[in-house]
Design an enzyme around this catalytic site. Structure first.
Site, PDB file in Angstrom:
ATOM      1  N   LYS A  72     -56.330  -1.968  -1.086  1.00 40.85           N
ATOM      2  CA  LYS A  72     -56.711  -1.834   0.329  1.00 40.85           C
ATOM      3  C   LYS A  72     -55.963  -2.837   1.204  1.00 40.85           C
ATOM      4  CE  LYS A  72     -60.669  -2.931   3.326  1.00 40.85           C
ATOM      5  NZ  LYS A  72     -60.292  -4.268   3.792  1.00 40.85           N
ATOM      6  N   ASN A  73     -55.957  -4.115   0.799  1.00 40.44           N
ATOM      7  CA  ASN A  73     -55.370  -5.145   1.664  1.00 40.44           C
ATOM      8  C   ASN A  73     -53.856  -5.020   1.760  1.00 40.44           C
ATOM      9  OD1 ASN A  73     -57.878  -6.183   2.249  1.00 40.44           O
ATOM     10  ND2 ASN A  73     -57.822  -7.737   0.647  1.00 40.44           N
TER      11      ASN A  73
ATOM     12  N   MET B  17     -64.145 -20.269   2.786  1.00 42.66           N
ATOM     13  CA  MET B  17     -63.364 -19.656   3.856  1.00 42.66           C
ATOM     14  C   MET B  17     -64.186 -18.875   4.881  1.00 42.66           C
ATOM     15  SD  MET B  17     -60.111 -18.616   1.451  1.00 42.66           S
ATOM     16  CE  MET B  17     -59.056 -17.955   2.726  1.00 42.66           C
TER      17      MET B  17
ATOM     18  N   ASP C 199     -65.660  -6.728   8.679  1.00 52.54           N
ATOM     19  CA  ASP C 199     -66.851  -7.326   8.070  1.00 52.54           C
ATOM     20  C   ASP C 199     -67.439  -8.428   8.941  1.00 52.54           C
ATOM     21  OD1 ASP C 199     -66.862  -5.813   5.764  1.00 52.54           O
ATOM     22  OD2 ASP C 199     -65.456  -7.125   4.744  1.00 52.54           O
TER      23      ASP C 199
END
Length: 435
Positions: free
Chosen positions: A22-23, A342, A121
């Site tokens: 996906k990324n 993060m 998200d």
């Protein structure tokens, strides 16, 4: 709102093939805007976020043709720049975070790039400063409308320069690289992200005629060229999905084989799961997970102190898998500290696991201590809502291991990142139904 109904407590068995990454897809698809020539991309995952980006490219005037499952051609020879300033674009562009990466290619090729504040998200603050600071250093003029949260960059020409990125942002590095390949002169990007998916983007751009050196390191040197041509590109398997299937096998005491995983691009993923006591076997380019009928035991550090697993920019451990690690630890022997550095909201889903009977202490927004059950006490089925892609899959894994029938709502979040997940899980024996 879609719902999964899951009957847990069943062992799974068989082979599962990871989808395309996906990324990587979100970066690669934006790169087709850099050339008027034909670009063919293989192994594109059929997921909500990627399909939204393909739809956005079509509205920009890119000619898109589906050749077969996962294989598309793209031809951006007549890009509709007027769409960028339309009300429709302000709505469409907000639909996914990956849309931010159209800005660099559009700026480089057409002298302007716009984007509304992207969605994605709800996992904490995700700044766009790295993107725009890099583009400004290349010579772009930046503007921002606070009223409708609309960003823009414009430039008559881009000029290569040296820049030290404040953070090794993957999407920020991708955006800057895609702008710099058509800038005049040489650009040096220090503290660049160096994930395999960013490496894939650089390799693709080099095949299109770009001149990028240092690929795989945190210093990229880019000599600008006048134009880029077409190419053929195949995406890597999704490392986050691979990690999800490792965790699923362990939690359900199942024997699974994950096929064609591209071992050389997995980094620390296998070794981190091994620290939880999970057997991860390399069989050619496959991963084999035997059934952990006797459970799995978390290692300690050499001095005997509690194991800490934390995320970091590549080649550190990816933050996208910490949710999976946390769930898997709930049934391990021993304890582990999960440190999510993060994103400050990504651990908030643990309240749902606590409701299922997991022993988790949420220390603060970034840290959680997990005390494993060693399968002596199984998780209890419950009704829950998926807050984001990775937490959603973590809850799905928990439900598949729990006794009883669980319900997960808002599964559109899971569909954003996982292709036909219910069908693929049923194929290996899972009792899951989409309502």
């Amino acid at each position: 709102m879609g719902t999964f109904k899951i009957e847990g407590g069943h062992q799974l068995k068989g082979k599962i093939q990871p989808q395309g990454a996906k990324n990587e897809a979100l970066q690669i698809l934006c790169a087709v805007l850099l050339t008027p020539e034909l670009v063919t991309i293989n192994n594109i995952p059929d997921i909500v976020d990627v399909n939204k980006l393909i739809s956005l490219l079509k509205k920009l005037g890119v000619k898109v043709e589906k050749l077969s499952k996962g294989t598309y051609t793209f031809k951006a020879d007549k890009v509709n720049l007027e769409y960028l300033e339309s009300d429709a674009f302000k709505v469409d562009g907000r639909g996914l975070r990956g849309s931010i990466m159209i800005v660099g290619p559009l700026l480089a090729r057409f002298g302007k790039g716009y984007i509304p504040k992207p969605g994605g998200d709800k996992i904490g603050r995700r700044r766009l400063d790295t993107h725009f600071e890099g583009l400004i250093k290349l010579g772009a003029n930046f503007r921002y409308s606070k009223e409708d949260q609309f960003y823009g960059v414009e430039a008559d020409k881009l000029t290569g320069t040296y820049m030290l990125l404040e953070e090794a942002s993957v999407t920020g590095t991708a955006n800057i690289v895609m702008a710099a390949v058509l800038a005049q002169g040489q650009t040096t990007i220090y503290n660049a992200a160096c994930e395999p998916y960013l490496q894939q983007l650089c390799k693709m751009l080099n095949r299109m005629g770009a001149k990028i050196s240092g690929v795989g390191s945190n210093m990229l040197i880019i000599d600008g060229v006048d134009s880029l041509g077409g190419t053929d590109h195949t995406m890597l398997p999704d490392m986050i999905e691979i990690g999800s299937w490792i965790g699923l096998a362990a939690m359900t005491k199942s024997e699974l084989t994950i096929t064609n995983v591209s071992w050389n691009d997995l980094g620390l993923i296998p070794s981190v799961f091994r620290k939880l006591g999970i057997t991860v076997e390399k069989r050619g380019d496959d991963i084999h997970i035997p059934a952990h009928t006797d459970g799995y035991e978390i290692q300690s550090f050499i001095d005997g102190s509690i194991l800490t697993i934390s995320d970091a920019p590549w080649p550190g451990f990816t933050p996208d898998l910490l949710s999976i690690i946390l769930v898997v630890a709930t049934q391990a022997r021993g304890s582990v500290l999960i440190h999510q550095k993060m994103f400050e909201s990504r651990l908030f889903f643990v309240d749902k696991l606590i409701d299922m009977g997991a022993k988790i202490i949420l220390c603060d927004p970034h840290r959680a201590t997990v005390i494993g059950h060693d399968f002596k006490s199984t998780l209890k089925a419950t009704t829950m809502t998926s807050p984001d892609i990775r937490a959603g899959v973590s809850l799905l894994i928990a439900a598949l291991s729990a006794k009883g029938t669980s319900t997960i709502m808002n599964i559109e979040q899971i569909d954003r990142g996982y292709e036909n997940i219910d069908e693929r899980l049923r194929a290996i024996g899972a009792h899951i139904e989409r309502l």
